[in-house]
Design a protein around this motif. Sequence first.
Motif, PDB file in Angstrom:
ATOM      1  N   PHE A 258       0.812  -1.222   0.000  1.00  0.00           N
ATOM      2  CA  PHE A 258       0.000   0.000   0.000  1.00  0.00           C
ATOM      3  C   PHE A 258       0.847   1.274   0.000  1.00  0.00           C
ATOM      4  O   PHE A 258       0.304   2.378   0.110  1.00  0.00           O
ATOM      5  CB  PHE A 258      -0.911   0.026   1.241  1.00  0.00           C
ATOM      6  N   GLY A 259       2.167   1.120  -0.146  1.00  0.00           N
ATOM      7  CA  GLY A 259       3.052   2.275  -0.024  1.00  0.00           C
ATOM      8  C   GLY A 259       2.899   3.304  -1.120  1.00  0.00           C
ATOM      9  O   GLY A 259       3.240   4.473  -0.942  1.00  0.00           O
ATOM     10  N   SER A 260       2.402   2.908  -2.277  1.00  0.00           N
ATOM     11  CA  SER A 260       2.196   3.834  -3.387  1.00  0.00           C
ATOM     12  C   SER A 260       1.108   3.273  -4.287  1.00  0.00           C
ATOM     13  O   SER A 260       0.730   2.098  -4.179  1.00  0.00           O
ATOM     14  CB  SER A 260       3.485   4.018  -4.193  1.00  0.00           C
ATOM     15  N   SER A 261       0.618   4.106  -5.190  1.00  0.00           N
ATOM     16  CA  SER A 261      -0.413   3.639  -6.111  1.00  0.00           C
ATOM     17  C   SER A 261       0.126   2.541  -7.022  1.00  0.00           C
ATOM     18  O   SER A 261      -0.587   1.595  -7.370  1.00  0.00           O
ATOM     19  CB  SER A 261      -0.945   4.805  -6.945  1.00  0.00           C
ATOM     20  N   THR A 262       1.409   2.657  -7.398  1.00  0.00           N
ATOM     21  CA  THR A 262       2.007   1.626  -8.248  1.00  0.00           C
ATOM     22  C   THR A 262       2.119   0.303  -7.504  1.00  0.00           C
ATOM     23  O   THR A 262       1.862  -0.765  -8.070  1.00  0.00           O
ATOM     24  CB  THR A 262       3.394   2.073  -8.729  1.00  0.00           C
ATOM     25  N   ALA A 263       2.491   0.369  -6.227  1.00  0.00           N
ATOM     26  CA  ALA A 263       2.602  -0.851  -5.431  1.00  0.00           C
ATOM     27  C   ALA A 263       1.245  -1.539  -5.296  1.00  0.00           C
ATOM     28  O   ALA A 263       1.149  -2.770  -5.352  1.00  0.00           O
ATOM     29  CB  ALA A 263       3.163  -0.526  -4.052  1.00  0.00           C
ATOM     30  N   PHE A 264       0.189  -0.753  -5.124  1.00  0.00           N
ATOM     31  CA  PHE A 264      -1.139  -1.308  -4.909  1.00  0.00           C
ATOM     32  C   PHE A 264      -1.805  -1.727  -6.226  1.00  0.00           C
ATOM     33  O   PHE A 264      -2.364  -2.818  -6.335  1.00  0.00           O
ATOM     34  CB  PHE A 264      -2.011  -0.284  -4.189  1.00  0.00           C
ATOM     35  N   LEU A 265      -1.722  -0.856  -7.233  1.00  0.00           N
ATOM     36  CA  LEU A 265      -2.431  -1.098  -8.486  1.00  0.00           C
ATOM     37  C   LEU A 265      -1.596  -1.816  -9.530  1.00  0.00           C
ATOM     38  O   LEU A 265      -2.139  -2.409 -10.462  1.00  0.00           O
ATOM     39  CB  LEU A 265      -2.927   0.227  -9.080  1.00  0.00           C
ATOM     40  N   GLY A 266      -0.263  -1.739  -9.414  1.00  0.00           N
ATOM     41  CA  GLY A 266       0.586  -2.241 -10.469  1.00  0.00           C
ATOM     42  C   GLY A 266       0.565  -1.284 -11.651  1.00  0.00           C
ATOM     43  O   GLY A 266       0.282  -0.092 -11.502  1.00  0.00           O
ATOM     44  N   THR A 267       0.830  -1.780 -12.824  1.00  0.00           N
ATOM     45  CA  THR A 267       0.760  -0.967 -14.038  1.00  0.00           C
ATOM     46  C   THR A 267      -0.541  -1.292 -14.749  1.00  0.00           C
ATOM     47  O   THR A 267      -0.678  -2.363 -15.364  1.00  0.00           O
ATOM     48  CB  THR A 267       1.939  -1.271 -14.982  1.00  0.00           C
ATOM     49  N   PRO A 268      -1.554  -0.417 -14.613  1.00  0.00           N
ATOM     50  CA  PRO A 268      -2.873  -0.728 -15.174  1.00  0.00           C
ATOM     51  C   PRO A 268      -2.811  -0.958 -16.675  1.00  0.00           C
ATOM     52  O   PRO A 268      -2.136  -0.239 -17.414  1.00  0.00           O
ATOM     53  CB  PRO A 268      -3.705   0.525 -14.849  1.00  0.00           C
ATOM     54  N   SER A 269      -3.491  -1.989 -17.137  1.00  0.00           N
ATOM     55  CA  SER A 269      -3.587  -2.284 -18.571  1.00  0.00           C
ATOM     56  C   SER A 269      -4.892  -3.014 -18.830  1.00  0.00           C
ATOM     57  O   SER A 269      -5.305  -3.857 -18.028  1.00  0.00           O
ATOM     58  CB  SER A 269      -2.403  -3.130 -19.047  1.00  0.00           C
ATOM     59  N   MET A 270      -5.525  -2.697 -19.913  1.00  0.00           N
ATOM     60  CA  MET A 270      -6.787  -3.315 -20.284  1.00  0.00           C
ATOM     61  C   MET A 270      -6.574  -4.165 -21.526  1.00  0.00           C
ATOM     62  O   MET A 270      -6.081  -3.677 -22.545  1.00  0.00           O
ATOM     63  CB  MET A 270      -7.850  -2.253 -20.563  1.00  0.00           C
ATOM     64  N   SER A 271      -6.908  -5.453 -21.446  1.00  0.00           N
ATOM     65  CA  SER A 271      -6.774  -6.335 -22.596  1.00  0.00           C
ATOM     66  C   SER A 271      -7.700  -7.524 -22.421  1.00  0.00           C
ATOM     67  O   SER A 271      -8.116  -7.855 -21.306  1.00  0.00           O
ATOM     68  CB  SER A 271      -5.336  -6.827 -22.755  1.00  0.00           C
ATOM     69  N   ILE A 272      -8.007  -8.169 -23.529  1.00  0.00           N
ATOM     70  CA  ILE A 272      -8.853  -9.356 -23.478  1.00  0.00           C
ATOM     71  C   ILE A 272      -8.141 -10.470 -22.705  1.00  0.00           C
ATOM     72  O   ILE A 272      -8.743 -11.186 -21.907  1.00  0.00           O
ATOM     73  CB  ILE A 272      -9.210  -9.817 -24.898  1.00  0.00           C
ATOM     74  N   ALA A 273      -6.834 -10.593 -22.933  1.00  0.00           N
ATOM     75  CA  ALA A 273      -6.069 -11.619 -22.216  1.00  0.00           C
ATOM     76  C   ALA A 273      -6.093 -11.368 -20.717  1.00  0.00           C
ATOM     77  O   ALA A 273      -6.241 -12.296 -19.919  1.00  0.00           O
ATOM     78  CB  ALA A 273      -4.630 -11.643 -22.731  1.00  0.00           C
ATOM     79  N   GLY A 274      -5.965 -10.088 -20.320  1.00  0.00           N
ATOM     80  CA  GLY A 274      -6.012  -9.750 -18.909  1.00  0.00           C
ATOM     81  C   GLY A 274      -7.352 -10.079 -18.288  1.00  0.00           C
ATOM     82  O   GLY A 274      -7.422 -10.580 -17.162  1.00  0.00           O
ATOM     83  N   ALA A 275      -8.425  -9.810 -19.025  1.00  0.00           N
ATOM     84  CA  ALA A 275      -9.765 -10.138 -18.526  1.00  0.00           C
ATOM     85  C   ALA A 275      -9.928 -11.648 -18.386  1.00  0.00           C
ATOM     86  O   ALA A 275     -10.545 -12.132 -17.434  1.00  0.00           O
ATOM     87  CB  ALA A 275     -10.823  -9.567 -19.471  1.00  0.00           C
ATOM     88  N   GLY A 276      -9.347 -12.394 -19.322  1.00  0.00           N
ATOM     89  CA  GLY A 276      -9.416 -13.846 -19.237  1.00  0.00           C
ATOM     90  C   GLY A 276      -8.691 -14.387 -18.025  1.00  0.00           C
ATOM     91  O   GLY A 276      -9.174 -15.298 -17.347  1.00  0.00           O
ATOM     92  N   ILE A 277      -7.520 -13.828 -17.748  1.00  0.00           N
ATOM     93  CA  ILE A 277      -6.749 -14.242 -16.572  1.00  0.00           C
ATOM     94  C   ILE A 277      -7.521 -13.917 -15.294  1.00  0.00           C
ATOM     95  O   ILE A 277      -7.567 -14.711 -14.351  1.00  0.00           O
ATOM     96  CB  ILE A 277      -5.372 -13.561 -16.567  1.00  0.00           C
ATOM     97  N   PHE A 278      -8.144 -12.732 -15.257  1.00  0.00           N
ATOM     98  CA  PHE A 278      -8.942 -12.329 -14.088  1.00  0.00           C
ATOM     99  C   PHE A 278     -10.069 -13.337 -13.869  1.00  0.00           C
ATOM    100  O   PHE A 278     -10.329 -13.766 -12.735  1.00  0.00           O
ATOM    101  CB  PHE A 278      -9.504 -10.928 -14.311  1.00  0.00           C
ATOM    102  N   GLY A 279     -10.742 -13.723 -14.955  1.00  0.00           N
ATOM    103  CA  GLY A 279     -11.835 -14.678 -14.835  1.00  0.00           C
ATOM    104  C   GLY A 279     -11.357 -16.025 -14.340  1.00  0.00           C
ATOM    105  O   GLY A 279     -11.983 -16.647 -13.475  1.00  0.00           O
ATOM    106  N   ALA A 280     -10.231 -16.495 -14.870  1.00  0.00           N
ATOM    107  CA  ALA A 280      -9.689 -17.779 -14.421  1.00  0.00           C
ATOM    108  C   ALA A 280      -9.279 -17.724 -12.955  1.00  0.00           C
ATOM    109  O   ALA A 280      -9.437 -18.702 -12.217  1.00  0.00           O
ATOM    110  CB  ALA A 280      -8.495 -18.171 -15.288  1.00  0.00           C
ATOM    111  N   ALA A 281      -8.770 -16.562 -12.521  1.00  0.00           N
ATOM    112  CA  ALA A 281      -8.363 -16.416 -11.123  1.00  0.00           C
ATOM    113  C   ALA A 281      -9.549 -16.469 -10.176  1.00  0.00           C
ATOM    114  O   ALA A 281      -9.392 -16.782  -8.982  1.00  0.00           O
ATOM    115  CB  ALA A 281      -7.611 -15.092 -10.939  1.00  0.00           C
TER     116      ALA A 281
END
Length: 481
Positions: free
Chosen positions: A205-228
């Motif tokens: 929680f030390g910074s927005s990057t630490a908490f959020l990571g590097t935001p990116s929107m993609s179909i592959a990312g959505a698929g990984i989120f769903g599998a998780a």
Amino acid sequence: MATVPKPGPSSEHLKPGLSLFDSVTLVAGSMIGSGIFIVSADITRQVGTPFTLLMVWLVAGVMTIAGALAYGELAAMMPAAGGQYVYLREAYGGMWAFMFGWTLLLVIQTGTIAAVAVAFARFAGVMWPVLGSDLWFGAGGAGLSGERAGAIAVIAILTAANLRGLNLGKWLQNSFTTAKILSLCLIVAVGCVLLPNPTAIHANFGSSTAFLGTPSMSIAGAGIFGAAMVGALFSADAWASVTFTAAEVRNPKRDLPLALAFGTGVVIALYILTNVAYLCELPAMGTADAATVVGRGIAHASSDRVAAAAMQVVWGGAGAKLTAILVMISGFGCANGLILTGARVIYAMSQDRVFFAAAGRLNRASVPAVALVMQGVWAAVLTLSGTYSELLDYVIFAQLMFYVLTVSAVFVLRRRLPDAPRPYKAWGYPIVPALYVVAASALMIDLLILKPRFTWPGLLIALSGVPIYYWTTTRARSARR
């Protein structure tokens, strides 16, 4: 014609003995098993950031509550033994109901029982190394190990206890559910308030990057989120099991909707707070070969025992052993709830004359003894078949498919029986149930694509019930003639 079908023979012999409190503990106790203590490691490895870890749990929680609110309407309309089996029968016909009961017996209920029992033995291995995961004999991942032997013992003990009657079964459920809710509250209080780890808080929680990571929107990312989400949904699964015991609830038209809403709401809130506690003790990501618990983080906790690793940061070796005991209590209570409720669906199938007649008989304690034994034996066999994660993947896809069908039954019965008595109407209808159906259907497609090895067999198991249904109904008609 606009009346709700009356419960069949399955509700005439089972004795109502469950109060509102008992129903709530069945919901909460069946949901809280071992998953919340384990699966955050696998989720974190897939999504990679504290924010997405919490979002996975939040989205899975919202889906769970939305489904439970829709089930409440059906449960209040048709408080018969078998619950979800009955709703599918009245909405779509006997074949769909049989497919659910068949899949429940082969994969859904028994697979969950097996997975929870295996996880119980895995944590027991912290104190008794003989319960290890190394196979004593077997091949290809199947076989007997100390861990699996311990799981089979748990299934046998709880099946025997439930054969003695509903009162013993519900006493076990109430006791262990209370204990594991207090266990989660302890983890939340220690991790978030009393003894948080400054190193982990800064890393997550030390910074927005630490908490959020590097935001990116993609179909592959959505698929990984769903599998998780598989792990989170599995950990929040089995909330519908209380409907299987509807004929044994004293005031089902009031208590079942309340138990579904309150039980799922409390558990989801605890799950999210528990993951916050993990993030207050351990960095989300770490390295698998790190020398310390903190260095390995949530993603690489030893044997995925995230809760044990978090408490080890606070209390050292004693913390790991304490957590193991808490998880064992939780898994034991969860398995009891699943064993108690699942046999009622097998019983209802037998009462409809689409399953073995013996499974529809009650013993002197007024419980379906043969159904309980059949369920226990098959769950024990499943413990020998593969790992915890494999059983998890089989269960969640098959369960999602029938959740979608059952929530859709709210729409079907609203149209077919518009004037039927509805003591409770689904909150947010039609938007909330429709959103659930869309989200769960999208997740099913995602799992079929990303995890075909496990999800396609789950679908085929459900479809295998079709020829068996027609065979049993043909035999039943011949017998009547």
